[in-house]
Design a protein around this motif. Structure first.
Motif, PDB file in Angstrom:
ATOM      1  N   ALA A   1     111.389  30.786  34.962  1.00  0.00           N
ATOM      2  CA  ALA A   1     110.033  31.031  34.390  1.00  0.00           C
ATOM      3  C   ALA A   1     109.866  32.049  33.448  1.00  0.00           C
ATOM      4  CB  ALA A   1     109.025  30.946  35.443  1.00  0.00           C
ATOM      5  N   GLY A   2     108.833  31.932  32.776  1.00  0.00           N
ATOM      6  CA  GLY A   2     108.449  33.077  31.825  1.00  0.00           C
ATOM      7  C   GLY A   2     106.872  33.040  31.256  1.00  0.00           C
ATOM      8  N   GLY A   3     106.433  33.593  30.452  1.00  0.00           N
ATOM      9  CA  GLY A   3     105.082  33.641  30.177  1.00  0.00           C
ATOM     10  C   GLY A   3     104.570  32.388  29.128  1.00  0.00           C
ATOM     11  N   ALA A   4     103.587  31.908  29.272  1.00  0.00           N
ATOM     12  CA  ALA A   4     103.007  30.908  28.316  1.00  0.00           C
ATOM     13  C   ALA A   4     102.051  31.479  27.364  1.00  0.00           C
ATOM     14  CB  ALA A   4     102.213  29.693  28.968  1.00  0.00           C
ATOM     15  N   GLY A   5     102.124  30.989  26.144  1.00  0.00           N
ATOM     16  CA  GLY A   5     101.360  31.553  25.086  1.00  0.00           C
ATOM     17  C   GLY A   5      99.794  31.313  25.249  1.00  0.00           C
ATOM     18  N   ALA A   6      99.190  32.139  24.666  1.00  0.00           N
ATOM     19  CA  ALA A   6      97.533  31.948  24.863  1.00  0.00           C
ATOM     20  C   ALA A   6      97.014  31.033  23.728  1.00  0.00           C
ATOM     21  CB  ALA A   6      96.750  33.657  24.770  1.00  0.00           C
ATOM     22  N   GLY A   7      95.733  30.689  23.949  1.00  0.00           N
ATOM     23  CA  GLY A   7      95.247  29.950  22.805  1.00  0.00           C
ATOM     24  C   GLY A   7      93.583  30.137  22.654  1.00  0.00           C
TER      25      GLY A   7
ATOM     26  N   VAL B   1     108.648  36.918  34.051  1.00  0.00           N
ATOM     27  CA  VAL B   1     108.964  37.284  35.580  1.00  0.00           C
ATOM     28  C   VAL B   1     110.392  38.359  35.545  1.00  0.00           C
ATOM     29  CG1 VAL B   1     108.300  35.013  36.437  1.00  0.00           C
ATOM     30  CG2 VAL B   1     110.523  35.208  35.916  1.00  0.00           C
ATOM     31  N   CYS B   2     110.558  38.857  36.543  1.00  0.00           N
ATOM     32  CA  CYS B   2     111.818  39.663  36.872  1.00  0.00           C
ATOM     33  C   CYS B   2     112.469  39.135  37.961  1.00  0.00           C
ATOM     34  CB  CYS B   2     111.314  41.128  37.145  1.00  0.00           C
ATOM     35  SG  CYS B   2     112.926  41.953  37.608  1.00  0.00           S
ATOM     36  N   ARG B   3     113.767  38.349  37.954  1.00  0.00           N
ATOM     37  CA  ARG B   3     114.789  38.041  38.953  1.00  0.00           C
ATOM     38  C   ARG B   3     115.856  38.735  39.094  1.00  0.00           C
ATOM     39  NH1 ARG B   3     114.030  33.375  41.906  1.00  0.00           N
ATOM     40  NH2 ARG B   3     115.943  32.049  42.331  1.00  0.00           N
ATOM     41  N   ALA B   4     116.311  39.074  40.466  1.00  0.00           N
ATOM     42  CA  ALA B   4     117.342  39.955  40.441  1.00  0.00           C
ATOM     43  C   ALA B   4     118.312  39.431  41.613  1.00  0.00           C
ATOM     44  CB  ALA B   4     117.100  41.457  40.992  1.00  0.00           C
ATOM     45  N   VAL B   5     119.394  39.029  41.394  1.00  0.00           N
ATOM     46  CA  VAL B   5     120.391  38.312  42.310  1.00  0.00           C
ATOM     47  C   VAL B   5     121.616  38.928  42.485  1.00  0.00           C
ATOM     48  CG1 VAL B   5     121.817  36.221  42.598  1.00  0.00           C
ATOM     49  CG2 VAL B   5     119.455  36.088  41.468  1.00  0.00           C
ATOM     50  N   ARG B   6     121.945  39.553  43.688  1.00  0.00           N
ATOM     51  CA  ARG B   6     122.934  40.045  44.276  1.00  0.00           C
ATOM     52  C   ARG B   6     124.114  39.253  44.711  1.00  0.00           C
ATOM     53  NH1 ARG B   6     123.149  45.376  45.318  1.00  0.00           N
ATOM     54  NH2 ARG B   6     121.035  45.419  45.458  1.00  0.00           N
ATOM     55  N   PHE B   7     125.622  39.582  44.419  1.00  0.00           N
ATOM     56  CA  PHE B   7     126.426  38.721  44.506  1.00  0.00           C
ATOM     57  C   PHE B   7     127.035  38.932  45.750  1.00  0.00           C
ATOM     58  CE2 PHE B   7     125.544  38.279  40.170  1.00  0.00           C
ATOM     59  CZ  PHE B   7     125.163  37.028  40.016  1.00  0.00           C
ATOM     60  N   ARG B   8     127.477  38.128  46.722  1.00  0.00           N
ATOM     61  CA  ARG B   8     128.373  38.461  48.113  1.00  0.00           C
ATOM     62  C   ARG B   8     129.777  38.204  47.947  1.00  0.00           C
ATOM     63  NH1 ARG B   8     127.069  35.868  52.435  1.00  0.00           N
ATOM     64  NH2 ARG B   8     125.968  34.149  51.628  1.00  0.00           N
ATOM     65  N   CYS B   9     130.192  37.829  46.953  1.00  0.00           N
ATOM     66  CA  CYS B   9     131.710  37.606  46.824  1.00  0.00           C
ATOM     67  C   CYS B   9     132.167  37.391  45.133  1.00  0.00           C
ATOM     68  CB  CYS B   9     132.173  36.428  47.549  1.00  0.00           C
ATOM     69  SG  CYS B   9     131.635  34.595  46.686  1.00  0.00           S
ATOM     70  N   PRO B  10     133.198  37.697  44.710  1.00  0.00           N
ATOM     71  CA  PRO B  10     133.517  37.433  43.268  1.00  0.00           C
ATOM     72  C   PRO B  10     133.124  36.190  42.428  1.00  0.00           C
ATOM     73  CG  PRO B  10     135.452  38.446  44.400  1.00  0.00           C
ATOM     74  CD  PRO B  10     134.274  37.874  45.551  1.00  0.00           C
ATOM     75  N   LEU B  11     132.350  36.303  41.656  1.00  0.00           N
ATOM     76  CA  LEU B  11     132.227  35.033  41.090  1.00  0.00           C
ATOM     77  C   LEU B  11     131.837  35.140  39.431  1.00  0.00           C
ATOM     78  CD1 LEU B  11     128.665  34.132  43.408  1.00  0.00           C
ATOM     79  CD2 LEU B  11     130.995  32.605  43.169  1.00  0.00           C
ATOM     80  N   THR B  12     132.005  33.873  38.612  1.00  0.00           N
ATOM     81  CA  THR B  12     131.849  34.040  37.172  1.00  0.00           C
ATOM     82  C   THR B  12     130.258  33.697  36.969  1.00  0.00           C
ATOM     83  OG1 THR B  12     134.145  33.075  36.795  1.00  0.00           O
ATOM     84  CG2 THR B  12     132.298  32.908  35.110  1.00  0.00           C
ATOM     85  N   VAL B  13     129.660  34.566  36.134  1.00  0.00           N
ATOM     86  CA  VAL B  13     128.382  34.653  35.993  1.00  0.00           C
ATOM     87  C   VAL B  13     128.024  34.332  34.275  1.00  0.00           C
ATOM     88  CG1 VAL B  13     126.034  35.916  36.251  1.00  0.00           C
ATOM     89  CG2 VAL B  13     127.858  36.297  37.831  1.00  0.00           C
ATOM     90  N   SER B  14     126.938  33.635  33.887  1.00  0.00           N
ATOM     91  CA  SER B  14     126.581  33.281  32.760  1.00  0.00           C
ATOM     92  C   SER B  14     125.196  33.289  32.492  1.00  0.00           C
ATOM     93  CB  SER B  14     127.165  31.901  32.239  1.00  0.00           C
ATOM     94  OG  SER B  14     128.711  31.926  32.513  1.00  0.00           O
ATOM     95  N   ILE B  15     124.725  33.668  31.306  1.00  0.00           N
ATOM     96  CA  ILE B  15     123.498  33.698  30.924  1.00  0.00           C
ATOM     97  C   ILE B  15     123.552  33.214  29.392  1.00  0.00           C
ATOM     98  CG2 ILE B  15     123.493  36.088  29.982  1.00  0.00           C
ATOM     99  CD1 ILE B  15     120.654  34.331  32.034  1.00  0.00           C
ATOM    100  N   LEU B  16     122.419  32.220  29.172  1.00  0.00           N
ATOM    101  CA  LEU B  16     122.212  31.536  28.082  1.00  0.00           C
ATOM    102  C   LEU B  16     120.739  31.654  27.836  1.00  0.00           C
ATOM    103  CD1 LEU B  16     123.449  29.779  25.457  1.00  0.00           C
ATOM    104  CD2 LEU B  16     123.216  28.030  27.173  1.00  0.00           C
TER     105      LEU B  16
END
Length: 806
Positions: A665-671, A724-739
């Motif tokens: 999620a993120g912020g919606a524009g005002a009107g 929002v701020c979302r922080a995820v910590r990994f418990r094993c080696p993983l391939t991570v992607s962001i788009l």
């Protein structure tokens, strides 16, 4: 008319709660609650196809009465979490249930309940491995609980999952201290009371009154005081039964029959609606406003029930938890008629998918065939969104189409989750199917489907196959519900009101266009322009021409940047979807989003552009990023609101055996008149975030933070929503992607409002090093590393008031 609409509004959730769980509501009795419930009961029961209504003498005070006679209940439940491998597991569960039962009985004894009045019930909360949907199964010694679970699962979902282990998640005991005040009596026993033989003659009606009944006009109606009626007496409708002391009024409609049962309650036998398919022939061309609203509810209810079936029967987090799916109904030409409030980017583009298959398959599409497709050239959005389409045949002719679209966990491609940030062609993004008969003559072609998925490199084969089966089951539910509707209302009338609903949407959009033209002070034919830039510099340009006299609009995107050597290209169907969604948002009337919204408009999308790329172009980001920016541009042209976060913040991780995907999620524009909402999925997405407990249970990650990003919304007279701020910590080696988008160009404010803050993606290594990941990227992270995603805020609207200090 408003009574008919109210009755349908009450019927809709009853259908959703019963038929959506596999129960046939027609075989049940309608229980009536509330002092006014009896006035609607006959009509609601008839709308649901139910034959009987039961009105308790206490229906006016049922909640208070229920509390007074309620059993004293205590429950004990604890985790068990064991796979049912053999009988010893159930024996161990029984042993623990006995211990919990003793604890529960001790609690009731301490509350003064007599031991002879205590009864206990045992339950096991069971589920298939890999699913999140558990079912409470009653457990008694010697029962075949696994078979009982399979039977219950089959009833609710339409299929079982052979080969999957069954897990007992929890053991639960419910101990009841039975109230001596509560005398249980079955309905059939109450009706058969011996007192019925004594009183054969009804008392004289308290009054005769002219009462209006829909479809029959004003009728002489007998009015009785309930206190004057004795058990066993039968009153034929039309009649009104009034209980002065209980505050209950019950209407018995013409042809129905009410019986006063032994305990003072009323049982109504509903008359068959023999004239259900009779209607005024003028309605075929000129809709009745009441029926128009009723049919709108019925169509939407079908799509909603399909959605509930899909959510329950699916396995993947994408569909079950995030609700990244959509269901809808289409007319014989493939035009969208009605949908549940699912994902806008799906709903607006699915009609292009259905129409493509109708053109391609023609008469070779037989009853019992189900089509699977996901190719952008065939009306698809991006490849993970797989569409399943089923025709509804009536008299050997396909009269309607049912479709469901779900985001699959993995369909191959360069990265786990099938959302590669740097794909350059559609071949990089996974399985691409133009048209596949996944079911032929009611037989699932599972081997062919599995072969295609394996060839594409699918990393979550069993989950994807199970979810596609769930989509097929949802379509089957929709077909049955449509057939029920046709049976009760006639094919001719259903087709007519499908068209009327589309026409109502067309008229609403026409009125909106005229209103915008006048409110903006435009000439009778005038053009408004708007543009915005993607983070890579590609421009989206719109010239919106409104013709006030013709009540039409032209959306001309000439000047938009060319197809990119990347994946933010947007398929034609998705671009069209953004337009239909925006138009629906601008209409201030309760109409379903459907094809009618597009009838007053023409669309020009230059071929080879960012919004109408070639068939070979990569498009995975166009569906989730560019569609959001396109929506911002359209709403900017109408002056509707400031820019929202303009992104879906697509986050994936996985390896060769698992994959996970979410939008953030993120912020919606005002009107004009409102501030933007904080921490919300905006515009073209309507999905949900995975619950932290489910995320951490099913995947090797920890959710360190999920909070609002204070101060990220643009300032103005009305402030933009925070990201929002979302922080995820990994418990094993993983391939991570962001788009993601809006990491370079911020969400703009409107009418003097300030911009929202740009988004930011950070990698925090376990050694303390922090790296800016950029808007799009893929890398391998190790145990202890984490990603921090800060999503954009919405733009502000209106100039900020200036304050002076004296």
């Amino acid at each position: 008319g408003f009574i008919a609409v109210a009755n349908e509004t009450m019927s809709r959730p009853i259908r959703n709660l019963t038929q959506g769980k596999g129960f046939d509501v027609r075989g049940h009795v309608l229980a009536c609650f509330g002092g006014a419930g009896g006035q609607h009961a006959c009509d609601v029961a008839r709308a649901l196809g139910m034959k009987s209504v039961y009105v308790s003498q206490y229906s006016g005070i049922l909640s208070a009465y229920g509390i007074g006679i309620a059993d004293v209940v205590t429950e004990k439940q604890e985790p068990f979490g064991v796979v049912v491998s053999d009988a010893s597991v159930l024996e161990a569960a029984e042993s623990r249930l006995m211990e919990l039962q003793n604890e529960a009985i001790s609690d009731l004894l301490s509350q003064g309940v007599q031991k002879d009045n205590i009864a206990s019930e045992w339950y096991l909360n069971m589920r298939y491995e890999g699913t999140d949907f558990g079912i409470m199964i009653s457990r008694k010694k010697g029962d075949d609980t696994v078979s009982a679970f399979a039977d219950e699962y089959l009833r609710e979902h339409g299929f079982t999952i052979p080969g999957k282990d069954v897990i007992v998640d929890d053991v639960r005991v419910r101990a009841l201290g039975v109230s001596e005040a509560a005398v249980q009596q079955k309905i059939e026993d109450a009706v058969k009371t011996k007192k019925a033989k004594v009183f054969l003659k009804l008392p004289k009606s308290a009054v005769n009154h002219k009462t209006y009944f829909a479809g029959q006009g004003w009728l002489d109606t007998s009015v009785f005081l309930l206190k004057d009626l004795s058990p066993g007496m039968t009153v034929k409708g039309p009649a009104i039964l009034i209980d002065v002391l209980g505050g209950i009024t019950t209407v018995v409609d013409p042809g129905s029959e009410a019986t006063v049962v032994g305990n003072g309650d009323i049982k109504i036998d509903i008359a068959d609606n023999k004239n259900a398919q009779s209607f005024d022939r003028n309605e075929l061309t000129s809709p009745d406003p009441v029926r128009l609203s009723v049919f709108s509810h019925r169509f939407m209810s079908i799509a909603e029930q399909m959605g509930r079936t899909l959510q329950r029967t699916a396995i993947s987090t994408n569909i079950k938890e995030r609700l990244d799916f959509s269901c809808a109904l289409f007319d014989a030409q493939g035009g969208l008629v009605a949908n549940a409030p699912h994902v806008p980017v799906h709903l607006g583009s699915m009609q292009e998918t259905v129409r493509y298959q109708i053109r391609k398959l023609g008469s070779s599409w037989k009853e019992g065939d189900v089509i699977l497709t996901n190719h952008p050239a065939a009306g698809g959005s991006h490849l993970p969104d797989v569409t399943v389409i089923s025709p509804v045949f009536t008299g050997g002719v396909a009269t309607f189409y049912i479709a469901s679209r779900g985001h699959q966990a993995d369909i191959g491609g360069l990265t786990p989750g099938s959302m590669p940030p740097f794909s350059k062609s559609i071949a990089d993004e996974g399985m691409a199917i133009e048209s596949l008969k996944v079911v032929v003559n009611e037989v699932l072609q599972e081997d062919a489907l599995v072969g295609i998925l394996r060839a594409a490199g699918c990393r979550s084969l069993r989950d994807v196959v199970s979810d596609l089966k769930a989509q097929i089951a949802a379509n089957f539910k929709g077909i049955r519900l449509m057939q029920n509707l046709i049976e009760s209302e006639s094919l001719e009338l259903v087709c007519a009101y499908m068209k009327h609903i589309q026409t109502a949407a067309k008229l609403a959009v026409e009125d909106m266009l005229v209103e915008v033209s006048l409110s903006r002070g435009l000439a009778p034919v005038d053009t408004i322009e708007a543009e915005d830039y993607m983070d890579d510099g590609s421009v989206i340009k719109l010239a919106l021409t409104i013709d006030r006299e013709k009540k039409t609009a032209e959306f001309n995107f000439e000047g938009t940047g060319p197809e990119v050597y990347g994946n933010t290209n947007t398929p034609f169907a998705v671009s069209t979807s953004a337009i239909i969604y925006s138009l629906r948002c601008l209409v201030n009337r309760p109409i379903p989003l459907n094809q009618g919204c597009l009838e007053p408009v023409s669309i020009h999308l230059p071929k080879g552009s960012l919004l109408y790329p070639s068939e070979e172009a990569a498009v995975v980001g166009g569906n989730v990023l560019t569609s959001q920016r396109l929506t911002d541009v359209i709403l900017k042209a109408f002056g509707a609101c400031a820019a929202s976060q303009g992104c879906m913040n697509n986050f994936t991780f996985g390896n060769e055996s698992l994959s996970y995907y979410e939008t953030i999620a993120g912020g919606a524009g005002a009107g004009p008149g409102w501030s933007g909402t904080s921490g919300v999925q905006t515009h073209m997405t309507n999905t949900r975030i995975t619950d932290p407990e489910v995320l951490e249970l099913r995947y090797p990650v920890l959710l360190d933070e999920f909070s609002l990003r204070r101060g990220s919304g643009g300032r103005g007279k009305w402030t933009g929503g925070n990201g929002v701020c979302r922080a995820v910590r990994f418990r094993c080696p993983l391939t991570v992607s962001i788009l993601s988008e809006r990491r370079a160009i911020p969400p703009w404010g409107l009418a003097g409002g300030k911009d929202g803050k740009r988004g930011e993606n950070l990698i925090q290594y376990k050694d303390g090093r922090i790296v800016n990941f950029g808007g799009k990227g893929t890398l391998k992270l190790n145990a202890g590393d984490r990603i921090v995603i800060r999503t954009p805020g919405g733009g502000g609207y209106g100039e900020t008031p200036e304050f002076t200090c004296s």
